[in-house]
Scaffold this active site. Structure first.
Site, PDB file in Angstrom:
ATOM      1  N   LEU A 186      34.696 -12.497 -14.899  1.00 39.24           N
ATOM      2  CA  LEU A 186      33.910 -11.324 -14.498  1.00 39.24           C
ATOM      3  C   LEU A 186      34.460 -10.052 -15.151  1.00 39.24           C
ATOM      4  O   LEU A 186      33.753  -9.332 -15.846  1.00 39.24           O
ATOM      5  CB  LEU A 186      33.916 -11.210 -12.970  1.00 39.24           C
ATOM      6  CG  LEU A 186      32.869 -10.272 -12.387  1.00 39.24           C
ATOM      7  CD1 LEU A 186      31.461 -10.771 -12.669  1.00 39.24           C
ATOM      8  CD2 LEU A 186      33.074 -10.077 -10.894  1.00 39.24           C
ATOM      9  N   HIS A 187      35.709  -9.766 -14.888  1.00 42.73           N
ATOM     10  CA  HIS A 187      36.461  -8.682 -15.547  1.00 42.73           C
ATOM     11  C   HIS A 187      36.005  -7.246 -15.263  1.00 42.73           C
ATOM     12  O   HIS A 187      36.749  -6.300 -15.525  1.00 42.73           O
ATOM     13  CB  HIS A 187      36.539  -8.871 -17.065  1.00 42.73           C
ATOM     14  CG  HIS A 187      37.017 -10.220 -17.505  1.00 42.73           C
ATOM     15  ND1 HIS A 187      37.889 -10.998 -16.769  1.00 42.73           N
ATOM     16  CD2 HIS A 187      36.741 -10.958 -18.615  1.00 42.73           C
ATOM     17  CE1 HIS A 187      38.116 -12.138 -17.409  1.00 42.73           C
ATOM     18  NE2 HIS A 187      37.443 -12.136 -18.518  1.00 42.73           N
ATOM     19  N   CYS A 243      34.015 -10.738 -26.889  1.00 46.35           N
ATOM     20  CA  CYS A 243      34.574  -9.805 -25.902  1.00 46.35           C
ATOM     21  C   CYS A 243      35.590  -8.875 -26.589  1.00 46.35           C
ATOM     22  O   CYS A 243      36.380  -9.330 -27.428  1.00 46.35           O
ATOM     23  CB  CYS A 243      35.246 -10.569 -24.778  1.00 46.35           C
ATOM     24  SG  CYS A 243      34.100 -11.651 -23.919  1.00 46.35           S
ATOM     25  N   CYS A 276      34.648 -17.753 -31.347  1.00 47.19           N
ATOM     26  CA  CYS A 276      33.713 -17.610 -30.227  1.00 47.19           C
ATOM     27  C   CYS A 276      32.642 -16.605 -30.602  1.00 47.19           C
ATOM     28  O   CYS A 276      32.916 -15.610 -31.263  1.00 47.19           O
ATOM     29  CB  CYS A 276      34.474 -17.131 -28.989  1.00 47.19           C
ATOM     30  SG  CYS A 276      33.447 -17.004 -27.517  1.00 47.19           S
ATOM     31  N   SER A 313      35.489 -22.582 -17.520  1.00 48.66           N
ATOM     32  CA  SER A 313      35.526 -21.130 -17.426  1.00 48.66           C
ATOM     33  C   SER A 313      34.500 -20.551 -18.387  1.00 48.66           C
ATOM     34  O   SER A 313      34.468 -20.907 -19.567  1.00 48.66           O
ATOM     35  CB  SER A 313      36.929 -20.635 -17.798  1.00 48.66           C
ATOM     36  OG  SER A 313      36.942 -19.227 -17.863  1.00 48.66           O
ATOM     37  N   CYS A 330      45.264 -26.420 -20.555  1.00 49.15           N
ATOM     38  CA  CYS A 330      44.217 -25.479 -20.923  1.00 49.15           C
ATOM     39  C   CYS A 330      43.731 -25.857 -22.328  1.00 49.15           C
ATOM     40  O   CYS A 330      44.534 -25.909 -23.264  1.00 49.15           O
ATOM     41  CB  CYS A 330      44.823 -24.078 -20.909  1.00 49.15           C
ATOM     42  SG  CYS A 330      43.721 -22.796 -21.501  1.00 49.15           S
ATOM     43  N   GLY A 352      37.144 -20.208 -27.224  1.00 48.27           N
ATOM     44  CA  GLY A 352      35.724 -20.541 -27.248  1.00 48.27           C
ATOM     45  C   GLY A 352      35.042 -20.439 -25.902  1.00 48.27           C
ATOM     46  O   GLY A 352      35.680 -20.325 -24.861  1.00 48.27           O
ATOM     47  N   ASN A 403      47.233  -9.237 -21.523  1.00 44.58           N
ATOM     48  CA  ASN A 403      48.396  -9.534 -22.355  1.00 44.58           C
ATOM     49  C   ASN A 403      48.212  -8.817 -23.702  1.00 44.58           C
ATOM     50  O   ASN A 403      47.376  -9.225 -24.501  1.00 44.58           O
ATOM     51  CB  ASN A 403      48.453 -11.072 -22.541  1.00 44.58           C
ATOM     52  CG  ASN A 403      49.772 -11.532 -23.097  1.00 44.58           C
ATOM     53  OD1 ASN A 403      50.788 -10.859 -22.966  1.00 44.58           O
ATOM     54  ND2 ASN A 403      49.754 -12.682 -23.730  1.00 44.58           N
ATOM     55  N   CYS A 456      44.985 -17.141 -25.096  1.00 44.75           N
ATOM     56  CA  CYS A 456      44.590 -18.009 -26.191  1.00 44.75           C
ATOM     57  C   CYS A 456      44.134 -17.201 -27.388  1.00 44.75           C
ATOM     58  O   CYS A 456      43.583 -16.134 -27.273  1.00 44.75           O
ATOM     59  CB  CYS A 456      43.510 -18.970 -25.730  1.00 44.75           C
ATOM     60  SG  CYS A 456      44.241 -20.550 -25.348  1.00 44.75           S
ATOM     61  N   CYS A 482      39.440  -9.747 -26.464  1.00 42.81           N
ATOM     62  CA  CYS A 482      39.875 -11.128 -26.717  1.00 42.81           C
ATOM     63  C   CYS A 482      40.181 -11.376 -28.190  1.00 42.81           C
ATOM     64  O   CYS A 482      39.359 -11.104 -29.061  1.00 42.81           O
ATOM     65  CB  CYS A 482      38.802 -12.090 -26.232  1.00 42.81           C
ATOM     66  SG  CYS A 482      39.157 -13.812 -26.612  1.00 42.81           S
ATOM     67  N   GLU A 498      44.035 -23.989 -30.251  1.00 44.42           N
ATOM     68  CA  GLU A 498      45.202 -24.020 -29.367  1.00 44.42           C
ATOM     69  C   GLU A 498      44.908 -24.759 -28.069  1.00 44.42           C
ATOM     70  O   GLU A 498      43.784 -24.786 -27.602  1.00 44.42           O
ATOM     71  CB  GLU A 498      45.576 -22.593 -28.959  1.00 44.42           C
ATOM     72  CG  GLU A 498      45.954 -21.707 -30.105  1.00 44.42           C
ATOM     73  CD  GLU A 498      46.245 -20.287 -29.646  1.00 44.42           C
ATOM     74  OE1 GLU A 498      46.266 -19.408 -30.501  1.00 44.42           O
ATOM     75  OE2 GLU A 498      46.449 -20.070 -28.432  1.00 44.42           O
TER      76      GLU A 498
HETATM   77  N1  SAH Z   1      35.205 -18.162 -23.008  1.00 36.87           N
HETATM   78  C1  SAH Z   1      35.529 -18.547 -21.697  1.00 36.87           C
HETATM   79  C2  SAH Z   1      36.689 -19.473 -21.679  1.00 36.87           C
HETATM   80  C3  SAH Z   1      38.049 -18.941 -21.792  1.00 36.87           C
HETATM   81  S1  SAH Z   1      38.377 -17.437 -22.651  1.00 36.87           S
HETATM   82  C4  SAH Z   1      35.704 -17.346 -20.807  1.00 36.87           C
HETATM   83  O1  SAH Z   1      35.687 -16.242 -21.307  1.00 36.87           O
HETATM   84  O2  SAH Z   1      35.793 -17.538 -19.598  1.00 36.87           O
HETATM   85  C5  SAH Z   1      40.022 -17.382 -22.419  1.00 36.87           C
HETATM   86  C6  SAH Z   1      40.551 -16.671 -21.219  1.00 36.87           C
HETATM   87  O3  SAH Z   1      41.576 -15.840 -21.712  1.00 36.87           O
HETATM   88  C7  SAH Z   1      39.588 -15.773 -20.437  1.00 36.87           C
HETATM   89  O4  SAH Z   1      39.807 -15.906 -19.061  1.00 36.87           O
HETATM   90  C8  SAH Z   1      39.976 -14.408 -20.887  1.00 36.87           C
HETATM   91  O5  SAH Z   1      39.728 -13.466 -19.931  1.00 36.87           O
HETATM   92  C9  SAH Z   1      41.438 -14.559 -21.166  1.00 36.87           C
HETATM   93  N2  SAH Z   1      41.958 -13.594 -22.119  1.00 36.87           N
HETATM   94  C10 SAH Z   1      41.434 -13.243 -23.294  1.00 36.87           C
HETATM   95  N3  SAH Z   1      42.195 -12.305 -23.891  1.00 36.87           N
HETATM   96  C11 SAH Z   1      43.225 -12.078 -23.062  1.00 36.87           C
HETATM   97  C12 SAH Z   1      44.363 -11.230 -23.115  1.00 36.87           C
HETATM   98  N4  SAH Z   1      44.605 -10.447 -24.146  1.00 36.87           N
HETATM   99  N5  SAH Z   1      45.232 -11.255 -22.065  1.00 36.87           N
HETATM  100  C13 SAH Z   1      45.024 -12.068 -21.009  1.00 36.87           C
HETATM  101  N6  SAH Z   1      43.979 -12.903 -20.918  1.00 36.87           N
HETATM  102  C14 SAH Z   1      43.093 -12.896 -21.921  1.00 36.87           C
HETATM  103 FE1  SF4 Z   2      34.817 -15.892 -26.045  1.00 32.46          FE
HETATM  104 FE2  SF4 Z   2      36.017 -16.106 -23.647  1.00 32.46          FE
HETATM  105 FE3  SF4 Z   2      37.174 -14.723 -25.653  1.00 32.46          FE
HETATM  106 FE4  SF4 Z   2      35.007 -13.752 -24.476  1.00 32.46          FE
HETATM  107  S1  SF4 Z   2      37.004 -14.116 -23.501  1.00 32.46           S
HETATM  108  S2  SF4 Z   2      35.358 -13.839 -26.690  1.00 32.46           S
HETATM  109  S3  SF4 Z   2      33.874 -15.598 -24.058  1.00 32.46           S
HETATM  110  S4  SF4 Z   2      36.763 -16.896 -25.621  1.00 32.46           S
END
Ligand code: SAH
Ligand code: SF4
Length: 352
Positions: free
Chosen positions: A226-227, A124, A120, A202, A113, A170, A301, A344, A127, A87
């Protein structure tokens, strides 16, 4: 499988294509005129076109879906040569504004983006991209072509500047070499000419690779996902924290070369009853002490079968207010494209 022509920097192509002045012409056809066939490169000799065709493919992506959001963002799903999908999202940051006579007063501002991997490895818990595991890295050309396809699809002029965020699917630092190559290809002044200052990586915080990236001194911007503010919660959310804890990230960020007018962005995904309290905000402030930082709060989200919840607006605002009133730059990410499942991995998931 032939490599795609978009996989290469100009310098690399100059080593393989002779005479080398042809490379600039090829770049011009691809990145300014958006052609997708070597036959259309009219000023190249026929023999060279045939040779290029036999050795390289052109444009490695196929656009299979576009979804429009009410706020003007558009989400794209691209198919790769092996059938996998990734995406990318075009975000309209500012709409075009016109004078009364119809002339353009302010041009639209775009951020795109993009994805760096299919799936990945980081895994996480919150995610969706992580759910399907890791499939493969994208080639430099597959990264670059996401921007190319989107510019073309929206008739965005070749000379128009836009911002790029590696925040799609990713972990970009896990695909280090191709990611670095894509930054260079984007910034080539004979190509798209998108300066590294307009590009943001990122990362989930792979400290050793952040240090490696810093040493390259490319001039890019850095965003850290960071989260969480304590290692225990961060480990639960992001298993990578076992290898690289919060302190290790802070230490490398302090050494990272940042443009004097820029700040390192810390992304903080806010989840109800987990990290949305003021005690967390207080700790965040302490962690970021001494760093030229800005915080971007992101509403979680929700998607089907997730244990995590979206925070309330009140808690989100309080969190932001706590930080800004103490001098920390803090914004709340507008949920651009929320109605097109912004986070994403969600579009891909729905179209399996
Ligand atoms: N892997 C890298 C690059 C982007 S990951 C990273 O983790 O920084 C994609 C982004 O989407 C991250 O900022 C992540 O926190 C966010 N993301 C993932 N799942 C999400 C969700 N359910 N709602 C909102 N943001 C989310
Ligand atoms: Fe990978 Fe970023 Fe998703 Fe974590 S938040 S699983 S690092 S894409």
């Amino acid at each position: 499988m032939k490599p795609s022509i978009e996989d290469f920097t100009q310098d690399e192509l100059k080593d393989i294509i002779k005479p080398s002045f042809r490379v600039k012409q090829i770049y011009n056809w691809i990145y300014h005129k958006y052609v997708d066939s070597f036959d259309d490169m009219k000023n190249l000799p026929k023999a060279m076109k045939e040779d290029l065709k036999s050795r390289y493919s052109i444009n490695p992506l196929e656009q299979i879906l576009v979804q429009d959001s009410s706020d003007g963002s558009r989400k794209y799903l691209f198919r790769l040569h092996d059938g996998h999908t990734v995406e990318a999202v075009l975000l309209l940051m500012k709409k075009e504004r016109f004078h009364e006579d119809g002339g353009v007063k302010h041009q639209a501002k775009y951020t795109v983006c993009i994805s760096s991997q299919v799936g990945c490895k980081v895994g996480c818990a919150f995610c969706l991209t992580a759910k399907g595991g890791f499939i493969r890295n994208l080639s430099a050309g597959e990264i670059v072509s996401q921007i190319l396809m989107i510019k073309k699809d929206n008739s965005i002029d070749a000379n128009r500047k836009l911002n790029i965020v590696y925040m799609g699917m990713g972990e970009p630092l896990d695909n280090f070499d191709n990611m670095v190559k894509s930054i260079k290809i984007f910034s080539d002044s004979d190509g798209m000419d998108i300066s590294p200052h307009r590009q943001t990586i990122s990362t989930s915080g792979l400290s050793s690779k952040i240090a490696r990236l810093g040493k390259l001194d490319l001039g890019i911007n850095l965003a850290i996902s960071l989260h969480a503010v304590d290692d225990e919660l961060r480990e639960r959310l992001m298993p990578i924290n076992k290898a690289y804890n919060i302190q290790s990230i802070i230490d490398v960020v302090k050494e990272f070369p940042i443009n004097s007018r820029k700040r390192v962005m810390f992304e903080y995904l806010v989840m109800k009853d987990l990290n949305d309290d003021l005690a967390s905000a207080k700790k965040l402030l302490k962690i970021l002490d001494g760093i030229k930082a800005k915080v971007n709060l992101i509403y979680f989200n929700p998607y089907e079968n997730t244990e995590f919840k979206r925070p309330s607006k009140t808690d989100m605002d309080k969190f932001q207010e706590y930080l800004t009133s103490r001098g920390l730059h803090c914004t709340i990410r507008e949920s651009k494209g929320l109605d097109i499942s912004a986070a994403c991995g969600q579009l891909r998931e729905q179209n399996k």
